[in-house]
Design an enzyme around this catalytic site. Structure first.
Site, PDB file in Angstrom:
ATOM      1  N   CYS A   1      10.545 -61.611 -16.370  1.00 16.24           N
ATOM      2  CA  CYS A   1       9.859 -62.781 -16.950  1.00 16.24           C
ATOM      3  C   CYS A   1       8.641 -63.219 -16.169  1.00 16.24           C
ATOM      4  O   CYS A   1       7.854 -64.020 -16.658  1.00 16.24           O
ATOM      5  CB  CYS A   1      10.832 -63.931 -17.146  1.00 16.24           C
ATOM      6  SG  CYS A   1      12.060 -64.063 -15.876  1.00 16.24           S
TER       7      CYS A   1
ATOM      8  N   GLU B   1      19.180 -60.903 -22.017  1.00 17.18           N
ATOM      9  CA  GLU B   1      19.178 -60.208 -20.733  1.00 17.18           C
ATOM     10  C   GLU B   1      20.602 -60.026 -20.202  1.00 17.18           C
ATOM     11  O   GLU B   1      20.939 -58.991 -19.624  1.00 17.18           O
ATOM     12  CB  GLU B   1      18.340 -61.010 -19.734  1.00 17.18           C
ATOM     13  CG  GLU B   1      17.880 -60.198 -18.545  1.00 17.18           C
ATOM     14  CD  GLU B   1      16.743 -60.895 -17.801  1.00 17.18           C
ATOM     15  OE1 GLU B   1      15.644 -61.003 -18.366  1.00 17.18           O
ATOM     16  OE2 GLU B   1      16.961 -61.344 -16.679  1.00 17.18           O
TER      17      GLU B   1
ATOM     18  N   LYS C   1       0.300 -65.885 -16.642  1.00 18.34           N
ATOM     19  CA  LYS C   1       0.749 -66.029 -18.033  1.00 18.34           C
ATOM     20  C   LYS C   1      -0.419 -65.877 -19.007  1.00 18.34           C
ATOM     21  O   LYS C   1      -0.231 -65.495 -20.157  1.00 18.34           O
ATOM     22  CB  LYS C   1       1.419 -67.388 -18.222  1.00 18.34           C
ATOM     23  CG  LYS C   1       2.782 -67.487 -17.557  1.00 18.34           C
ATOM     24  CD  LYS C   1       3.850 -66.862 -18.411  1.00 18.34           C
ATOM     25  CE  LYS C   1       5.172 -66.755 -17.697  1.00 18.34           C
ATOM     26  NZ  LYS C   1       6.091 -65.831 -18.351  1.00 18.34           N
TER      27      LYS C   1
ATOM     28  N   GLU D   1       0.876 -55.455 -25.618  1.00 18.36           N
ATOM     29  CA  GLU D   1       2.282 -55.381 -26.066  1.00 18.36           C
ATOM     30  C   GLU D   1       2.711 -56.659 -26.803  1.00 18.36           C
ATOM     31  O   GLU D   1       3.779 -56.675 -27.409  1.00 18.36           O
ATOM     32  CB  GLU D   1       3.223 -55.222 -24.858  1.00 18.36           C
ATOM     33  CG  GLU D   1       3.086 -53.923 -24.076  1.00 18.36           C
ATOM     34  CD  GLU D   1       2.081 -54.041 -22.943  1.00 18.36           C
ATOM     35  OE1 GLU D   1       1.300 -55.013 -22.920  1.00 18.36           O
ATOM     36  OE2 GLU D   1       2.051 -53.127 -22.086  1.00 18.36           O
TER      37      GLU D   1
ATOM     38  N   SER E   1      14.212 -55.273 -17.020  1.00 18.30           N
ATOM     39  CA  SER E   1      14.850 -55.624 -18.288  1.00 18.30           C
ATOM     40  C   SER E   1      13.813 -55.456 -19.390  1.00 18.30           C
ATOM     41  O   SER E   1      12.617 -55.669 -19.168  1.00 18.30           O
ATOM     42  CB  SER E   1      15.312 -57.080 -18.216  1.00 18.30           C
ATOM     43  OG  SER E   1      15.437 -57.609 -19.506  1.00 18.30           O
TER      44      SER E   1
ATOM     45  N   GLU F   1      -0.655 -62.235 -19.343  1.00 18.16           N
ATOM     46  CA  GLU F   1       0.491 -61.741 -20.120  1.00 18.16           C
ATOM     47  C   GLU F   1       0.266 -61.954 -21.618  1.00 18.16           C
ATOM     48  O   GLU F   1       0.504 -61.054 -22.432  1.00 18.16           O
ATOM     49  CB  GLU F   1       1.757 -62.472 -19.677  1.00 18.16           C
ATOM     50  CG  GLU F   1       3.012 -62.023 -20.408  1.00 18.16           C
ATOM     51  CD  GLU F   1       4.247 -62.841 -20.019  1.00 18.16           C
ATOM     52  OE1 GLU F   1       4.168 -64.084 -20.005  1.00 18.16           O
ATOM     53  OE2 GLU F   1       5.288 -62.237 -19.738  1.00 18.16           O
TER      54      GLU F   1
ATOM     55  N   GLU G   1      22.066 -57.261 -22.057  1.00 16.75           N
ATOM     56  CA  GLU G   1      21.472 -55.999 -21.594  1.00 16.75           C
ATOM     57  C   GLU G   1      22.094 -55.554 -20.269  1.00 16.75           C
ATOM     58  O   GLU G   1      22.419 -54.371 -20.088  1.00 16.75           O
ATOM     59  CB  GLU G   1      19.956 -56.184 -21.429  1.00 16.75           C
ATOM     60  CG  GLU G   1      19.235 -54.882 -21.103  1.00 16.75           C
ATOM     61  CD  GLU G   1      17.748 -55.080 -20.824  1.00 16.75           C
ATOM     62  OE1 GLU G   1      17.249 -56.222 -20.912  1.00 16.75           O
ATOM     63  OE2 GLU G   1      17.094 -54.071 -20.506  1.00 16.75           O
TER      64      GLU G   1
ATOM     65  N   CYS H   1       8.483 -70.268 -10.108  1.00 17.55           N
ATOM     66  CA  CYS H   1       7.379 -70.834 -10.899  1.00 17.55           C
ATOM     67  C   CYS H   1       6.953 -72.218 -10.450  1.00 17.55           C
ATOM     68  O   CYS H   1       5.819 -72.624 -10.685  1.00 17.55           O
ATOM     69  CB  CYS H   1       7.768 -70.915 -12.359  1.00 17.55           C
ATOM     70  SG  CYS H   1       7.941 -69.307 -13.083  1.00 17.55           S
TER      71      CYS H   1
HETATM   72 FE1  HC0 Z   1       8.159 -69.529 -15.381  1.00 18.52          FE
HETATM   73 FE2  HC0 Z   1       9.450 -68.460 -17.225  1.00 18.52          FE
HETATM   74  S1  HC0 Z   1      10.410 -69.605 -15.504  1.00 18.52           S
HETATM   75  S2  HC0 Z   1       8.160 -67.299 -15.771  1.00 18.52           S
HETATM   76  O1  HC0 Z   1       8.371 -69.193 -13.710  1.00 18.52           O
HETATM   77  O2  HC0 Z   1      11.572 -66.526 -17.183  1.00 18.52           O
HETATM   78  O3  HC0 Z   1       5.225 -69.465 -15.545  1.00 18.52           O
HETATM   79  O4  HC0 Z   1       8.188 -72.481 -15.241  1.00 18.52           O
HETATM   80  O5  HC0 Z   1       7.746 -70.411 -18.136  1.00 18.52           O
HETATM   81  O6  HC0 Z   1       8.071 -67.196 -19.549  1.00 18.52           O
HETATM   82  O7  HC0 Z   1      11.166 -69.978 -19.044  1.00 18.52           O
HETATM   83  C1  HC0 Z   1       6.305 -69.554 -15.432  1.00 18.52           C
HETATM   84  C2  HC0 Z   1       8.097 -71.382 -15.212  1.00 18.52           C
HETATM   85  C3  HC0 Z   1       8.183 -69.793 -17.301  1.00 18.52           C
HETATM   86  C4  HC0 Z   1       8.663 -67.650 -18.708  1.00 18.52           C
HETATM   87  C5  HC0 Z   1      10.509 -69.425 -18.435  1.00 18.52           C
HETATM   88  C6  HC0 Z   1      10.717 -67.207 -17.234  1.00 18.52           C
END
Ligand code: HC0
Length: 589
Positions: A307, A280, A366, A374, A327, A369, A283, A523
């Site tokens: 993310c 990133e 998540k 994808e 990104s 996701e 990028e 998070c």
């Molecule tokens: Fe997160 Fe992540 S920091 S989104 O908040 O970037 O869920 O803890 O794991 O993938 O590393 C959540 C937390 C993750 C991802 C990381 C990012």
């Protein structure tokens, strides 16, 4: 100052303090259901009623401000009987098949029923829930209206914290229910799967879609090699479900517990968080070069972090024209998944078909996701199962592990090494800070000019924060950045993302780099974290994350030796061909 008496004891509070707050200050517990520290007061469940001398009717403690001289009784016969009746009424229209409920043992209504010893049934059971359907279509969230007590915590969460309004109140009176646009499944509306509603639902009406049994099956299958990754924020939340105080760091115990559960390899999402910074950061610098040197009008700035899957879903629904600003990096979870079935499989001489990739996340989005179309660049589904922090604690309890007594263990190697920069991904502003630590050093050859690498201007819990870092005396290759103020903005909680995106849309914001995390606090305040999660607890988890960062021997992503190794052995270079194939993606509206 306001002077009141609670159960005959004098209490002094500031003007504007509610009776509930005053009681808590005086260590007197008043039960609540619709109340939540993060949300505006609704006062609709009435469980918190108290008696105020001189008033005929009982008052809701959460919605009544203290007045000088008030004499308040929180435990009179009248109060106790009223509360009991209120709980009985709620139970009379609630599917109280508790032993078959996912929230069994964690349900706030069940706890109250137990506390008030509801043994008889004075009210006719309404059973309206017999006609309700259970929405299980989303990969992240189950919505079961038969368990709903209509407290509207979820509705307020979705509106006030996230600005999404996927959940609203429909119909009136007896028929009132919490619903979605045209009563469609959660999966078919603007829901971002963030799970903030799940985290605040007092009963089993909104819960995560759980995959605990699937993971147990994989672990017990001798033909499978089960790899687990753990997100940055899990290590500062998990302890709360297993006997520790909020803000406890349990990284080593978490690793030990995962090994005892039988995972074949215990690895770290933090490793791919470091990798994300490499990709990133490169990028961002590439985009800046295109914009500043090549004068390329097509290049999209601000570049936004990609993310947080709740944020991605939000931008897909609300600002699809800004998708190219994201990104192209996949999230660390998904980078990890793609590498587990390629790089890791090759290095360990494993058939990727036999690898089951599990992740432990503080997040319900998540799960969504991992299920996206994808996310199959390894040739397989990159991440097979996503468990929340709460689901991991369920497994640890099921396995009879005495978590508190576990010795600390280290992550396994190859995709288990991480730096302080990756740990702070779990707190709002952390991705930005980690990226700045690396980008500044790559460009200038010197560490960021902040004491101890702590870029304090990007830290904090304000919903929207702005900061800038001036680049001075860059290396030859980056001459064009000399004197440039790198302007950054950070938002957490989607209601704050809306503020920033509206400013971008109106041409009132000229940032280069934008970090958005869907959940309040980042998070660490994710929808999959232990319940309760509130502002106080988020602060404690944030402190723990920064302490974890400070204690790490390496605190810059580009110095992670395993990251350097993967570029040497497998990826080549950031944004190179292999990276492009496995670690990047784009989203189309
Ligand atoms: Fe997160 Fe992540 S920091 S989104 O908040 O970037 O869920 O803890 O794991 O993938 O590393 C959540 C937390 C993750 C991802 C990381 C990012």
């Amino acid at each position: 100052k306001v002077q009141i008496n609670i159960n005959g004891f004098p209490v002094t509070v500031k003007p504007g303090t509610t009776i509930l707050e005053a009681a808590r200050k005086a260590n007197v517990t008043i039960p609540t259901l619709c109340y939540h520290k993060d949300l505006c007061v609704a006062g609709n469940c009435r469980v918190c009623v108290v008696e105020v001398a001189g008033q005929k009717r009982l008052s809701a403690a959460c919605a009544t401000p203290c007045e000088d001289g008030m004499d308040i009784l929180t435990n009179s016969l009248k109060v106790r009987n009223s509360r009991k009746h209120i709980i009985e009424l709620l139970l009379s229209e609630h599917n109280a098949d508790c032993t078959k409920c996912y929230k069994n043992g964690k349900c706030e209504l069940q706890s109250l029923a137990s506390e008030y010893k509801i043994m008889t049934q004075d009210f006719i059971e309404l059973l309206p829930w017999k006609n309700y359907t259970i929405d299980m279509i989303s990969p992240s969230i189950i919505k079961d209206d038969s368990k709903c007590i209509r407290c509207q915590r979820c509705v307020r969460t979705c509106a006030e914290l996230q600005g999404v309004n996927a959940l609203t109140v429909a119909y009136k009176g007896d028929h009132m229910k919490i619903s979605t646009f045209f009563e469609k499944p959660m999966n078919d509306v603007v829901c971002t799967n963030c799970g903030q509603c799940v985290n605040r639902c007092p009963t089993g009406a909104l819960v995560e879609k759980n995959y605990v049994e699937e993971v147990w099956d994989a672990i017990s299958d001798p033909k499978k090699h089960v790899v687990v990754q753990t997100a940055p924020a899990v290590r500062v939340g998990l302890g709360e479900d297993l006997g520790f105080e909020p803000g406890s760091r349990v990284t080593g115990k978490m690793v030990a517990a995962l090994k005892r559960l039988g995972f074949d390899s215990v690895l770290d999402t933090d490793f791919t968080a470091d990798l994300t910074i490499m990709e990133e950061g490169t990028e961002l610098l590439t985009r800046l070069k295109k914009a500043l040197v090549d004068n390329d009008k097509e290049v999209k700035l601000p570049m936004a972090t990609s993310c947080s899957p709740g944020w991605i879903k939000y931008i897909e629904h609300m600002y699809p024209e800004y998708l190219p600003n994201l990104s192209t990096c996949k999230s660390p979870q998904q980078m990890f998944g793609a590498l587990a079935k390629t790089y890791y499989a090759k290095a360990r001489n494993l058939d990727p078909d036999k690898i089951v990739s599990v992740s432990i996340m503080p997040c319900t989005a998540k799960k969504f996701e991992a299920a996206r179309s994808e996310m199959h660049d390894s040739g397989y589904r990159d991440v097979d199962y996503v468990l929340t922090t709460r689901e991991l604690s369920i497994m640890i309890k099921q396995a009879g592990i005495d978590f508190m007594q576990l010795e600390d263990l280290e992550f396994d190697r190859l995709m288990g090494e991480s730096t302080g920069a990756s740990v702070i991904f779990g707190v709002t502003g952390g991705v930005m800070e980690a990226a700045l630590r690396t980008a500044y050093e790559l460009v200038t050859g010197r560490p960021v000019p902040f004491e101890n690498l702590n870029i304090t201007p990007v830290r904090g819990m304000e919903g929207v924060r702005e900061a800038s870092v001036k680049i001075e005396k860059p290396l030859k290759e980056w001459k064009f950045l000399d004197g440039v103020e790198l302007r950054c903005a950070i938002a957490h909680g989607l209601i704050n993302a809306k503020t920033v995106m509206d400013a971008v849309k109106a041409g009132k914001a000229n940032f280069h780099f934008l970090e958005v995390m869907a959940c309040p606090g980042g998070c660490l305040g994710g929808g999959g974290q232990p319940i309760p999660t509130n502002s106080e607890i988020r602060e404690k988890r944030a402190k723990a994350i920064y302490a974890e960062d400070s204690g790490k021997p390496i605190r810059k992503s580009h110095e992670n030796p395993e990251v350097q190794k993967i570029y040497k052995d497998f990826l080549g270079e950031p944004l190179g061909e292999v990276s492009h194939h496995l670690l990047h993606t784009t989203y189309t509206p």
